[in-house]
Design a protein around this motif. Structure first.
Motif, PDB file in Angstrom:
ATOM      1  N   PHE A  28       0.753  -1.447  -0.018  1.00  0.00           N
ATOM      2  CA  PHE A  28      -0.087  -0.090  -0.057  1.00  0.00           C
ATOM      3  C   PHE A  28       0.739   1.546   0.164  1.00  0.00           C
ATOM      4  N   GLY A  29       2.058   1.203  -0.134  1.00  0.00           N
ATOM      5  CA  GLY A  29       3.020   2.308  -0.377  1.00  0.00           C
ATOM      6  C   GLY A  29       3.182   3.054   0.982  1.00  0.00           C
ATOM      7  N   LYS A  30       2.750   2.491   2.230  1.00  0.00           N
ATOM      8  CA  LYS A  30       2.762   3.192   3.496  1.00  0.00           C
ATOM      9  C   LYS A  30       4.060   3.372   3.869  1.00  0.00           C
ATOM     10  N   LYS A  31       5.002   2.129   3.621  1.00  0.00           N
ATOM     11  CA  LYS A  31       6.386   2.300   3.811  1.00  0.00           C
ATOM     12  C   LYS A  31       7.142   2.009   2.589  1.00  0.00           C
ATOM     13  N   SER A  32       8.561   2.211   2.775  1.00  0.00           N
ATOM     14  CA  SER A  32       9.653   1.949   1.567  1.00  0.00           C
ATOM     15  C   SER A  32      10.254   0.728   2.211  1.00  0.00           C
ATOM     16  N   ARG A  33      11.143   0.287   1.212  1.00  0.00           N
ATOM     17  CA  ARG A  33      11.992  -1.033   1.820  1.00  0.00           C
ATOM     18  C   ARG A  33      12.939  -0.626   2.954  1.00  0.00           C
ATOM     19  N   LYS A  34      13.223   0.650   2.804  1.00  0.00           N
ATOM     20  CA  LYS A  34      14.238   1.183   3.785  1.00  0.00           C
ATOM     21  C   LYS A  34      13.792   1.221   5.116  1.00  0.00           C
ATOM     22  N   ASP A  35      12.405   1.596   5.202  1.00  0.00           N
ATOM     23  CA  ASP A  35      11.834   2.035   6.706  1.00  0.00           C
ATOM     24  C   ASP A  35      12.099   0.951   7.515  1.00  0.00           C
ATOM     25  N   ALA A  36      12.372   1.396   8.917  1.00  0.00           N
ATOM     26  CA  ALA A  36      12.399   0.339  10.024  1.00  0.00           C
ATOM     27  C   ALA A  36      10.955   0.144  10.382  1.00  0.00           C
ATOM     28  N   ILE A  37      10.419  -1.095  10.599  1.00  0.00           N
ATOM     29  CA  ILE A  37       9.167  -1.475  10.831  1.00  0.00           C
ATOM     30  C   ILE A  37       9.163  -1.603  12.523  1.00  0.00           C
ATOM     31  N   PRO A  38       8.084  -1.044  13.192  1.00  0.00           N
ATOM     32  CA  PRO A  38       8.027  -1.099  14.443  1.00  0.00           C
ATOM     33  C   PRO A  38       7.719  -2.395  14.875  1.00  0.00           C
ATOM     34  N   PHE A  39       8.620  -3.183  15.790  1.00  0.00           N
ATOM     35  CA  PHE A  39       8.646  -4.816  15.799  1.00  0.00           C
ATOM     36  C   PHE A  39       7.429  -5.173  17.032  1.00  0.00           C
ATOM     37  N   ALA A  40       7.638  -3.986  17.932  1.00  0.00           N
ATOM     38  CA  ALA A  40       7.042  -4.621  19.399  1.00  0.00           C
ATOM     39  C   ALA A  40       5.676  -5.018  19.177  1.00  0.00           C
ATOM     40  N   PRO A  41       4.913  -4.142  18.185  1.00  0.00           N
ATOM     41  CA  PRO A  41       3.427  -4.443  18.335  1.00  0.00           C
ATOM     42  C   PRO A  41       3.335  -6.031  17.737  1.00  0.00           C
ATOM     43  N   TYR A  42       4.228  -6.673  16.988  1.00  0.00           N
ATOM     44  CA  TYR A  42       4.075  -8.005  16.680  1.00  0.00           C
ATOM     45  C   TYR A  42       4.582  -8.960  17.647  1.00  0.00           C
ATOM     46  N   ILE A  43       5.487  -8.588  18.184  1.00  0.00           N
ATOM     47  CA  ILE A  43       5.880  -9.464  19.331  1.00  0.00           C
ATOM     48  C   ILE A  43       4.868  -9.439  20.485  1.00  0.00           C
ATOM     49  N   SER A  44       4.001  -8.136  20.796  1.00  0.00           N
ATOM     50  CA  SER A  44       3.189  -8.233  21.582  1.00  0.00           C
ATOM     51  C   SER A  44       2.020  -9.168  21.043  1.00  0.00           C
ATOM     52  N   ILE A  45       1.448  -9.128  20.111  1.00  0.00           N
ATOM     53  CA  ILE A  45       0.558  -9.983  19.340  1.00  0.00           C
ATOM     54  C   ILE A  45       0.870 -11.472  19.500  1.00  0.00           C
ATOM     55  N   GLY A  46       2.186 -11.731  19.149  1.00  0.00           N
ATOM     56  CA  GLY A  46       2.313 -13.126  19.346  1.00  0.00           C
ATOM     57  C   GLY A  46       2.498 -13.514  20.686  1.00  0.00           C
ATOM     58  N   GLY A  47       3.067 -12.597  21.426  1.00  0.00           N
ATOM     59  CA  GLY A  47       3.202 -12.949  22.956  1.00  0.00           C
ATOM     60  C   GLY A  47       1.799 -13.316  23.637  1.00  0.00           C
ATOM     61  N   LEU A  48       0.634 -12.451  23.172  1.00  0.00           N
ATOM     62  CA  LEU A  48      -0.766 -12.643  23.828  1.00  0.00           C
ATOM     63  C   LEU A  48      -1.307 -13.924  23.413  1.00  0.00           C
ATOM     64  N   ILE A  49      -0.946 -14.127  21.985  1.00  0.00           N
ATOM     65  CA  ILE A  49      -1.537 -15.389  21.363  1.00  0.00           C
ATOM     66  C   ILE A  49      -0.807 -16.749  22.042  1.00  0.00           C
ATOM     67  N   ALA A  50       0.602 -16.673  22.507  1.00  0.00           N
ATOM     68  CA  ALA A  50       1.231 -17.751  23.029  1.00  0.00           C
ATOM     69  C   ALA A  50       0.810 -17.829  24.466  1.00  0.00           C
ATOM     70  N   LEU A  51       0.457 -16.509  25.005  1.00  0.00           N
ATOM     71  CA  LEU A  51       0.143 -16.649  26.459  1.00  0.00           C
ATOM     72  C   LEU A  51      -1.439 -17.273  26.572  1.00  0.00           C
ATOM     73  N   LEU A  52      -2.291 -17.119  25.812  1.00  0.00           N
ATOM     74  CA  LEU A  52      -3.687 -17.762  25.826  1.00  0.00           C
ATOM     75  C   LEU A  52      -3.744 -19.021  25.203  1.00  0.00           C
ATOM     76  N   TYR A  53      -3.033 -19.422  24.412  1.00  0.00           N
ATOM     77  CA  TYR A  53      -3.053 -20.659  23.497  1.00  0.00           C
ATOM     78  C   TYR A  53      -1.808 -21.477  23.312  1.00  0.00           C
ATOM     79  N   GLY A  54      -0.993 -20.869  23.885  1.00  0.00           N
ATOM     80  CA  GLY A  54       0.554 -21.340  23.455  1.00  0.00           C
ATOM     81  C   GLY A  54       0.562 -22.885  23.969  1.00  0.00           C
TER      82      GLY A  54
END
Ligand SMILES: [Zn+2]
Length: 254
Positions: free
Chosen positions: A214-240
């Motif tokens: 969607f062109g919101k980020k270019s390949r060079k931009d750093a992506i914020p990764f904490a939200p993905y760790i958080s979502i992964g962590g919550l799924i793992a907490l509930l259903y791990g």
């Protein structure tokens, strides 16, 4: 009865969510999160007590400051709603317990740190530190109540360690991401921590692809990764546990 408590937990969550909004906006600008009380960023007028009802005040005021009509960010009611919903889900899953209280601290830290990461690209150590302290308390409690301890320590070390290796090899993440993975791992134990890292990398890849398309980020931009760790962590907490067992039994390992 559980339903009534669920509503109560939702209300507590949404009230705390409105405090998290304050943290999310003030921590990056080094302002105090205690003083002054909530005020309009434009006209500086203090927000009246009766306009501080989570979600509802935003709807009544139609997203505008009562004094100067400046638009109020939609982020405020969304964070209040999100906190209320996540608190309720975790309560319904774990019931009233010492663990519940510590998991709610974990979720709170993840919400604040993820939204600050999305807004600014930075992860603040003092937010992570609250999560690490709660994680240590969690491990001590687990040791006292069940004798288990090693898996949680290994979970933290493995999760933080894998992210650290990725940072050293690719430069694609920051050390703050390793801190967030580490503190989640303390709550998850070893196998759920590895699941969390796997999920966060998959979700991060999907998220980054969508932003690229969607062109919101270019390949060079750093992506914020904490939200993905958080979502992964919550799924793992509930259903791990269930996911790990299903995976192992599929391969005849369990
Ligand atoms: Zn105003």
């Amino acid at each position: 009865m559980e339903g009534i408590y669920g509503v109560f937990v939702f209300i507590i969550g949404s009230i705390l969510g409105s405090f998290f909004n304050l943290c999310i906006f003030r921590i990056p600008s080094e302002e105090s999160i205690v003083f002054p009380p909530s005020n309009c960023p434009k006209c500086k007028s203090n927000i009246k007590k009766y306009d501080l009802i989570p979600i509802i005040s935003y709807l009544i005021l139609r997203g505008k400051c009562r004094n100067c009509s400046e638009k109020v960010s939609i982020q405020y009611p969304l964070i209040e709603l999100l906190t209320g919903i996540l608190f309720t889900i975790i309560y319904l899953y774990f019931g009233f317990s010492v663990e519940l209280f510590l998991y709610l601290v974990l979720v709170s830290v993840l919400i604040i740190t993820s939204v600050i990461d999305i807004n600014t690209g930075y992860i603040y150590e003092r937010v992570s530190l609250v999560g690490i302290i709660a994680g240590v308390v969690f491990i001590v409690y687990k040791y006292i109540s069940s004798g288990e301890m090693l898996t949680y320590i290994l979970g933290g070390v493995a999760a933080g360690g894998i992210i650290a290796i990725i940072i050293l090899l690719t430069n694609g993440m920051g050390w703050g991401d390793a801190e967030v993975a580490f503190l989640c791992g303390l709550f998850l134990g070893l196998s759920s921590s590895i699941l969390m890292i796997f999920l966060s990398i998959v979700l991060g890849g999907i998220g980054a692809s969508i932003l690229l398309v969607f062109g919101k980020k270019s390949r060079k931009d750093a992506i914020p990764f904490a939200p993905y760790i958080s979502i992964g962590g919550l799924i793992a907490l509930l259903y791990g546990e269930g996911i790990v067992k299903a995976f192992l039994s599929y391969y005849g390992l369990y």
